[in-house]
Design a protein around this motif. Structure first.
Motif, PDB file in Angstrom:
ATOM      1  N   THR B  58       0.873  -1.235  -0.096  1.00 45.75           N
ATOM      2  CA  THR B  58       0.045   0.113  -0.014  1.00 45.75           C
ATOM      3  C   THR B  58       0.788   1.336   0.160  1.00 45.75           C
ATOM      4  OG1 THR B  58      -0.061  -0.074   2.601  1.00 45.75           O
ATOM      5  CG2 THR B  58      -1.951  -1.075   1.240  1.00 45.75           C
ATOM      6  N   TYR B  59       0.283   2.421  -0.439  1.00 45.40           N
ATOM      7  CA  TYR B  59       1.169   3.772  -0.656  1.00 45.40           C
ATOM      8  C   TYR B  59      -0.027   4.850  -0.442  1.00 45.40           C
ATOM      9  CZ  TYR B  59       3.742   0.152  -3.174  1.00 45.40           C
ATOM     10  OH  TYR B  59       4.486  -1.019  -3.812  1.00 45.40           O
ATOM     11  N   TYR B  60       0.808   5.790   0.297  1.00 50.31           N
ATOM     12  CA  TYR B  60      -0.270   6.957   0.563  1.00 50.31           C
ATOM     13  C   TYR B  60       0.486   8.119   0.404  1.00 50.31           C
ATOM     14  CZ  TYR B  60      -2.638   3.273   3.330  1.00 50.31           C
ATOM     15  OH  TYR B  60      -3.008   2.045   3.649  1.00 50.31           O
ATOM     16  N   ARG B  61      -0.447   9.242   0.111  1.00 50.41           N
ATOM     17  CA  ARG B  61       0.366  10.608   0.271  1.00 50.41           C
ATOM     18  C   ARG B  61       0.544  11.013   1.585  1.00 50.41           C
ATOM     19  NH1 ARG B  61      -1.735  13.856  -3.125  1.00 50.41           N
ATOM     20  NH2 ARG B  61      -1.244  15.999  -1.919  1.00 50.41           N
ATOM     21  N   ASP B  62       1.298  11.627   1.662  1.00 52.02           N
ATOM     22  CA  ASP B  62       1.902  12.068   3.215  1.00 52.02           C
ATOM     23  C   ASP B  62       0.847  12.818   4.117  1.00 52.02           C
ATOM     24  OD1 ASP B  62       5.224  13.377   2.325  1.00 52.02           O
ATOM     25  OD2 ASP B  62       4.454  11.475   2.742  1.00 52.02           O
ATOM     26  N   SER B  63      -0.310  13.536   3.180  1.00 53.34           N
ATOM     27  CA  SER B  63      -1.148  14.228   4.029  1.00 53.34           C
ATOM     28  C   SER B  63      -2.407  13.194   4.736  1.00 53.34           C
ATOM     29  CB  SER B  63      -1.940  15.143   3.526  1.00 53.34           C
ATOM     30  OG  SER B  63      -2.482  14.406   2.283  1.00 53.34           O
ATOM     31  N   VAL B  64      -2.240  11.868   4.265  1.00 54.47           N
ATOM     32  CA  VAL B  64      -3.174  11.006   4.927  1.00 54.47           C
ATOM     33  C   VAL B  64      -2.428   9.717   5.627  1.00 54.47           C
ATOM     34  CG1 VAL B  64      -4.840  11.467   2.944  1.00 54.47           C
ATOM     35  CG2 VAL B  64      -3.529   9.519   2.776  1.00 54.47           C
ATOM     36  N   LYS B  65      -1.251   9.845   5.413  1.00 54.99           N
ATOM     37  CA  LYS B  65      -0.387   8.668   5.968  1.00 54.99           C
ATOM     38  C   LYS B  65      -0.929   8.701   7.598  1.00 54.99           C
ATOM     39  CE  LYS B  65       3.386   8.163   3.124  1.00 54.99           C
ATOM     40  NZ  LYS B  65       4.974   8.419   2.858  1.00 54.99           N
ATOM     41  N   GLY B  66      -1.310   7.348   8.004  1.00 51.96           N
ATOM     42  CA  GLY B  66      -1.492   7.546   9.461  1.00 51.96           C
ATOM     43  C   GLY B  66      -2.953   7.536   9.901  1.00 51.96           C
ATOM     44  N   ARG B  67      -3.730   8.135   8.978  1.00 49.56           N
ATOM     45  CA  ARG B  67      -4.896   8.583   9.264  1.00 49.56           C
ATOM     46  C   ARG B  67      -6.051   7.526   8.257  1.00 49.56           C
ATOM     47  NH1 ARG B  67      -7.175  13.251   8.064  1.00 49.56           N
ATOM     48  NH2 ARG B  67      -5.647  13.590   6.334  1.00 49.56           N
ATOM     49  N   PHE B  68      -5.497   7.390   6.957  1.00 49.49           N
ATOM     50  CA  PHE B  68      -6.310   6.646   6.115  1.00 49.49           C
ATOM     51  C   PHE B  68      -5.643   5.360   5.856  1.00 49.49           C
ATOM     52  CE2 PHE B  68      -8.206  10.399   3.257  1.00 49.49           C
ATOM     53  CZ  PHE B  68      -8.649  10.953   4.430  1.00 49.49           C
ATOM     54  N   THR B  69      -6.766   4.431   5.728  1.00 49.09           N
ATOM     55  CA  THR B  69      -6.128   2.918   5.164  1.00 49.09           C
ATOM     56  C   THR B  69      -6.958   2.399   4.172  1.00 49.09           C
ATOM     57  OG1 THR B  69      -5.636   2.612   7.698  1.00 49.09           O
ATOM     58  CG2 THR B  69      -6.054   0.517   6.014  1.00 49.09           C
ATOM     59  N   ILE B  70      -5.937   2.138   3.191  1.00 50.26           N
ATOM     60  CA  ILE B  70      -6.693   1.332   1.799  1.00 50.26           C
ATOM     61  C   ILE B  70      -6.570  -0.122   2.089  1.00 50.26           C
ATOM     62  CG2 ILE B  70      -4.466   1.474   0.643  1.00 50.26           C
ATOM     63  CD1 ILE B  70      -6.173   1.986  -1.991  1.00 50.26           C
ATOM     64  N   SER B  71      -7.459  -0.618   1.526  1.00 55.31           N
ATOM     65  CA  SER B  71      -7.721  -2.246   1.840  1.00 55.31           C
ATOM     66  C   SER B  71      -8.647  -2.930   0.679  1.00 55.31           C
ATOM     67  CB  SER B  71      -8.108  -2.633   3.177  1.00 55.31           C
ATOM     68  OG  SER B  71      -9.244  -2.176   3.198  1.00 55.31           O
ATOM     69  N   ARG B  72      -8.466  -4.125   0.317  1.00 57.42           N
ATOM     70  CA  ARG B  72      -9.361  -4.643  -0.627  1.00 57.42           C
ATOM     71  C   ARG B  72      -9.781  -5.964  -0.096  1.00 57.42           C
ATOM     72  NH1 ARG B  72      -6.177  -4.455  -5.803  1.00 57.42           N
ATOM     73  NH2 ARG B  72      -7.635  -5.728  -6.677  1.00 57.42           N
TER      74      ARG B  72
END
Lengths: 112, 116
Positions: B58-72
């Motif tokens: 998984t990869y995130y933009r910095d502004s959402v790291k630690g707050r958003f979680t992508i999953s499937r």
């Protein structure tokens, strides 16, 4: 972060004429595998974005050959020959080479 | 026909959570990386997060790291975005997109409004 600078911000084109959009990157977009992950998207009014071009110059399925992508390194261009009414909208370049992935700020194409 | 249908958006207070879903059909979901892209009102597009075809990366933009979680959930052909500690600047339309050549297919988008 890689900054993609699109010019012009807006473009007014007569039907049947050519439009050209520039996308300049703050870093080379050539990846270590030799590919350049520069894409172009069109967002028509009220719609989701749609993929036009991938890897600089490859047209996505169903995209008319009026759309031509070119460039290398840090300088890229999208040319639209023979502009048609359905081409209006906002065009975005996008790079998937460097993390974080980034979009250009968009170029709005209007029909005169 | 490829379809991506987002759901789960709406109005949420700052600091609260929300979970978006994206139901996929018309293609072999577990062969494709997937992503979320957002667009604040009257603004441009921003990449939010990407997940590999098997969920292992998984990869995130910095502004959402630690707050958003992508999953499937490949068994359900569904992509998710868990959004915690929401901020007013997260207000946007969120699109899910499938990635093969580029972001080949996009959903219609779901609006998230973070406001008290």
């Amino acid at each position: 972060d890689v900054v993609l600078t699109q010019t012009p911000v807006s473009l007014s084109v007569t039907l049947g004429d050519q439009a050209s959009i520039s996308c300049r990157s703050s870093q080379s977009l050539e990846y270590s595998d030799g590919y350049t992950y520069l894409e172009w998207y069109l967002q028509k009014p009220g719609q989701s974005p749609q993929l036009l071009i991938y890897e600089v110059s490859n047209r996505f399925s169903g995209v008319p050959d009026r759309f031509i992508g070119s460039g290398s390194g840090t300088d890229f261009t999208l040319k639209i020959s023979r502009v048609e009414p359905e081409d209006l909208g906002v065009y975005y370049c996008f790079q998937a080479t460097h993390d974080p992935l980034t979009f250009g700020s968009g170029t709005k194409l209007e029909i005169k | 026909e490829v379809q991506l249908v987002e759901s789960g958006g709406g109005l949420v207070q700052p600091g609260r959570s929300m979970k978006l879903s994206c139901a996929a059909s018309g293609f072999t979901f577990n062969n494709y990386d997937m992503a979320w892209v957002c667009q604040a009102p009257k603004k441009g597009l921003e990449w939010v997060a990407t997940i590999s075809y098997d969920g292992s990366s998984t990869y995130y933009r910095d502004s959402v790291k630690g707050r958003f979680t992508i999953s499937r959930d490949n068994a359900k052909s569904t992509l998710y975005l868990q959004m915690d500690s929401l901020r007013s600047e997260d207000t946007a339309t969120y699109y899910c997109a499938s990635k093969y050549y580029g972001y080949d297919y996009w959903g219609q988008g779901v609006m998230v409004t973070v406001s008290s």
